[in-house]
Design a protein around this motif. Structure first.
Motif, PDB file in Angstrom:
ATOM      1  N   GLU A 205       0.424  -1.191  -0.206  1.00 35.01           N
ATOM      2  CA  GLU A 205      -0.196  -0.144   0.094  1.00 35.01           C
ATOM      3  C   GLU A 205       1.231   0.818  -0.220  1.00 35.01           C
ATOM      4  O   GLU A 205       0.628   2.096  -1.150  1.00 35.01           O
ATOM      5  CB  GLU A 205      -1.071  -0.043   1.938  1.00 35.01           C
ATOM      6  N   ARG A 207       3.750   1.696  -1.318  1.00 41.34           N
ATOM      7  CA  ARG A 207       4.699   1.675  -2.371  1.00 41.34           C
ATOM      8  C   ARG A 207       3.668   1.981  -3.702  1.00 41.34           C
ATOM      9  O   ARG A 207       3.940   2.402  -4.478  1.00 41.34           O
ATOM     10  CB  ARG A 207       5.253   0.347  -2.710  1.00 41.34           C
ATOM     11  N   MET A 208       2.419   1.842  -3.484  1.00 43.65           N
ATOM     12  CA  MET A 208       1.026   2.264  -4.442  1.00 43.65           C
ATOM     13  C   MET A 208       0.990   3.323  -4.025  1.00 43.65           C
ATOM     14  O   MET A 208       0.999   4.111  -4.546  1.00 43.65           O
ATOM     15  CB  MET A 208      -0.206   1.228  -4.329  1.00 43.65           C
ATOM     16  N   GLU A 209       0.825   4.311  -3.495  1.00 44.67           N
ATOM     17  CA  GLU A 209       0.969   5.872  -2.311  1.00 44.67           C
ATOM     18  C   GLU A 209       1.958   6.580  -3.322  1.00 44.67           C
ATOM     19  O   GLU A 209       1.579   7.851  -3.950  1.00 44.67           O
ATOM     20  CB  GLU A 209       0.733   5.994  -1.388  1.00 44.67           C
ATOM     21  N   ALA A 211       3.653   5.736  -5.662  1.00 47.03           N
ATOM     22  CA  ALA A 211       3.324   5.302  -7.099  1.00 47.03           C
ATOM     23  C   ALA A 211       3.031   6.715  -7.910  1.00 47.03           C
ATOM     24  O   ALA A 211       3.018   7.771  -8.332  1.00 47.03           O
ATOM     25  CB  ALA A 211       3.329   4.339  -7.705  1.00 47.03           C
ATOM     26  N   ALA A 212       1.220   6.885  -6.963  1.00 47.64           N
ATOM     27  CA  ALA A 212       0.373   7.567  -7.337  1.00 47.64           C
ATOM     28  C   ALA A 212       1.158   9.181  -6.855  1.00 47.64           C
ATOM     29  O   ALA A 212       0.994  10.057  -7.492  1.00 47.64           O
ATOM     30  CB  ALA A 212      -0.812   7.328  -6.331  1.00 47.64           C
ATOM     31  N   GLN A 213       1.488   9.285  -6.452  1.00 45.09           N
ATOM     32  CA  GLN A 213       2.230  10.446  -6.051  1.00 45.09           C
ATOM     33  C   GLN A 213       3.149  11.154  -6.780  1.00 45.09           C
ATOM     34  O   GLN A 213       3.493  12.640  -6.743  1.00 45.09           O
ATOM     35  CB  GLN A 213       2.910  10.862  -4.680  1.00 45.09           C
ATOM     36  N   PHE A 217       1.237   6.347 -12.746  1.00 48.45           N
ATOM     37  CA  PHE A 217      -0.063   5.451 -12.149  1.00 48.45           C
ATOM     38  C   PHE A 217      -0.696   4.417 -13.005  1.00 48.45           C
ATOM     39  O   PHE A 217      -1.101   3.344 -11.879  1.00 48.45           O
ATOM     40  CB  PHE A 217      -1.345   7.294 -13.402  1.00 48.45           C
ATOM     41  N   ARG A 219       2.397   2.320 -12.624  1.00 45.63           N
ATOM     42  CA  ARG A 219       2.854   1.587 -11.935  1.00 45.63           C
ATOM     43  C   ARG A 219       1.536   1.114 -10.588  1.00 45.63           C
ATOM     44  O   ARG A 219       1.450  -0.155  -9.839  1.00 45.63           O
ATOM     45  CB  ARG A 219       4.031   1.801 -10.672  1.00 45.63           C
ATOM     46  N   ALA A 220       0.956   2.228 -10.232  1.00 46.24           N
ATOM     47  CA  ALA A 220       0.099   2.480  -9.279  1.00 46.24           C
ATOM     48  C   ALA A 220      -0.970   1.100  -9.048  1.00 46.24           C
ATOM     49  O   ALA A 220      -1.433   0.725  -8.546  1.00 46.24           O
ATOM     50  CB  ALA A 220      -0.352   3.255  -8.529  1.00 46.24           C
ATOM     51  N   ARG A 224      -2.004  -1.493  -7.310  1.00 49.71           N
ATOM     52  CA  ARG A 224      -3.552  -1.649  -6.906  1.00 49.71           C
ATOM     53  C   ARG A 224      -3.728  -2.845  -6.658  1.00 49.71           C
ATOM     54  O   ARG A 224      -4.939  -3.616  -5.951  1.00 49.71           O
ATOM     55  CB  ARG A 224      -4.446  -0.900  -6.844  1.00 49.71           C
TER      56      ARG A 224
END
Length: 577
Positions: A205, A207-209, A211-213, A217, A219-220, A224
């Motif tokens: 989670e 790493r996902m956040e 990548a989004a920042q 997208f 990768r995010a 996810r």
């Protein structure tokens, strides 16, 4: 084993769920599951049928394995039945086992998905969704860097491999991580499989956040999807379907018995439309549990690596509480319909199970002609080479008379211009893998050798050497004679038993020739020993002419047009090829 011995043995078993095995020396006679091992095994002291009484008398020991839940016991039972094919169990002959995840007992353990775990390894599972397991294992390797390579690749390295570069391994092989830190990461992996989802979900989670920042997208989104698979790993797959009428995907099963086997017909419906139908064969011991036992065994073993439908319609209640609980946890509605549309579908499935094959019963005819049990699984072997160069062997699998490409195997052999020696090496390789338990396929009912008496003798010699006892015949091309231990058989050209052997033989030949041609045209096997040609020149030649055949057909002037090829090298190429 008598009743007194059985009671004494059962008194030592735990009062926990698990799986038990009745053994005759090292041979598994029967596998069963239990909510409570001690009381279930003790019940066999007063067998409920003559079949069970015979099994208990033939047993010399009992083995068991404890599981966390009754559902795990159900899945492990199906795994063991498919692996050992016990004589006294109803068993599906053409299916795979459930995958497990194991951590080996090396100093630096490796993680891998397997159907045949090492006894010294720490194994988790079994699991029904192999795709989900693969996603989770990859996520674990990305987060904790646990190696997945073989011992051969791990030992003697001077620099990390590609897995380290792409973040799948922490490279303990070259000391990039110390033993204590690596073992700590392995312990985190064990905690995840023990049910601590956050050990993996929380880092994913974060790493996902991140990548989004960073506006990465794609990768995010990938993280996810992986996070969803991880969070659902220890849970059921979806809510229970309340009605098969509203289900989108439905399987309808029908059962018929025929001598010592049962036939299960499956009708597959999607969105109300019948889209597929097939038939499957199960070995059934004498005095088995009737159609209910067949349905229970089929459902548990068939859906090992297949997507479960929303609903399964059956003609009879399997009366297996653990099976029902497992299906309910997976969101599958198991129903025994009465009248109406659902009842009509079940009747149709039963008719499909009872019907004769559209073509003549080739396997039945083959069994009768060879005086053997019906050979549901046939493996065909052939060898291909060019005067001892690029020697390869093929091992193809036919199930119920049809090719099963998932069971195909091929082997690169030592270069030797001796057909008998090559066949001996190929069959020895297969036999040794079977005897040592390294082949994930069940033993075939019949081996078919492409060749004559010499090839058959070579195959039999290899099997005797290793100790693998499987019926074997050969099919000679010239006169289409079937070579057996009792001599050649000359069947009519329209004999159905000959047709099935011809299909297996021809497919083994095609698969071997295809692999041989691949190796023969491989850059590394053809041009490696030509003086004056290095990797860059080889690449240039293949870019210019496309294949070895194209290089062979090129003129000296055309060869010299490739950078790095002079007059002397062009002459050498022409001589060598």
């Amino acid at each position: 084993m008598d009743g007194v011995q059985l009671r004494d043995r059962s008194a030592t078993l735990p009062r926990e769920p698990g799986v038990y095995q009745f053994l005759d020396e090292e041979t598994v006679l029967y596998v069963g599951k239990a909510v409570e091992l001690r009381s279930r095994v003790r019940s066999y002291a007063d067998p409920r049928s003559e079949r069970i009484r015979r099994m208990v008398r033939a047993s010399s020991g009992i083995d068991f394995a404890v599981t966390d839940t009754e559902t795990q016991a159900l899945l492990l039972e199906a795994n063991l039945i498919k692996r050992h094919q016990p004589r006294y169990n109803v068993r599906l002959k053409d299916d795979k086992s459930y995958p497990l995840v194991q951590l080996t007992d090396h100093e630096f353990p490796r993680i891998e998905i397997t159907r045949d775990p090492n006894e010294a390894a720490t194994a988790f599972g079994p699991f029904t969704d192999k795709g989900q397991v693969e996603t989770v294992v990859k996520a674990l390797r990305e987060v904790y860097g646990v190696r997945g390579c073989s011992d051969h690749k791990f030992s003697g390295r001077s620099r990390p491999c590609l897995d380290y570069d792409i973040g799948l391994c922490s490279a303990p092989c070259t000391g990039e991580i110390g033993p204590e830190s690596y073992v700590a990461d392995v312990e985190s992996v064990k905690r995840f499989f023990a049910g601590e989802t956050g050990v993996l979900a929380d880092p994913l989670e974060r790493r996902m956040e991140a990548a989004a920042q960073e506006q990465s997208f794609e990768r995010a989104a990938s993280l996810r999807d992986r996070l969803e698979a991880v969070r659902s790993f220890h849970e059921g797959r979806g809510e229970t379907v309340s009605s098969a009428e509203g289900a989108r995907v439905v399987d309808v099963l029908g059962v018929a018995t025929e001598g010592g086997r049962a036939i299960v017909a499956r009708l597959h419906s999607e969105d109300g439309q019948l889209v597929d139908r097939d038939r499957h064969y199960l070995d059934t011991p004498d005095e088995g549990d009737g159609h209910a036992g067949v349905i229970s065994a089929f459902v548990a073993q068939y859906y090992a690596e297949r997507r479960l439908p929303d609903a399964i319609l059956v003609p009879e209640d399997p009366a297996d509480e653990e099976l029902r609980e497992w299906l309910e946890s997976e969101g599958v509605d198991l129903r025994v319909p009465g009248a109406g549309r659902e009842g009509t579908l079940v009747d149709l499935a039963i008719k499909n199970a009872r019907r004769s094959e559209g073509r003549r019963d080739e396997l039945g005819a083959l069994a009768e002609a060879l005086s053997m049990s019906r050979p549901e699984r046939i493996e065909g072997f052939d060898v291909s080479h060019a005067q001892g160069r690029s020697v390869v062997g093929s091992d193809v699998l036919f199930v119920d008379g049809e090719a099963d490409t998932s069971g195909y195997r091929r082997k690169k052999l030592t270069e030797e211009n001796d057909d008998y020696a090559n066949m001996r090496a190929l069959v020895r390789w297969r036999a040794r893998r079977a005897v040592e338990g390294r082949d994930d396929r069940p033993d075939p009912d019949l081996l078919l050798i492409d060749g004559g008496e010499g090839q058959l003798d070579a195959a039999r010699e290899a099997m005797r050497e290793v100790g693998w006892d499987v019926p074997v015949v050969a099919l000679a091309k010239a006169e289409e004679l079937v070579i057996t231990l009792d001599g050649p058989l000359d069947w009519p050209s329209d004999a159905p038993q000959l047709h099935v052997l011809q299909r297996v033989r021809d497919e083994a030949h095609r698969f071997a020739v295809q692999y041989h041609q691949t190796l023969r045209d491989d850059v590394s096997t053809v041009l490696d020993d030509v003086p004056g040609i290095g990797p860059k020149t080889r690449t240039g030649l293949f870019r210019r002419f496309g294949s070895v055949e194209g290089i062979r057909a090129a003129s000296p002037e055309e060869l010299r047009s490739v950078s790095g090829v002079g007059e002397k090298t062009a002459r050498t190429i022409a001589e060598r090829l």
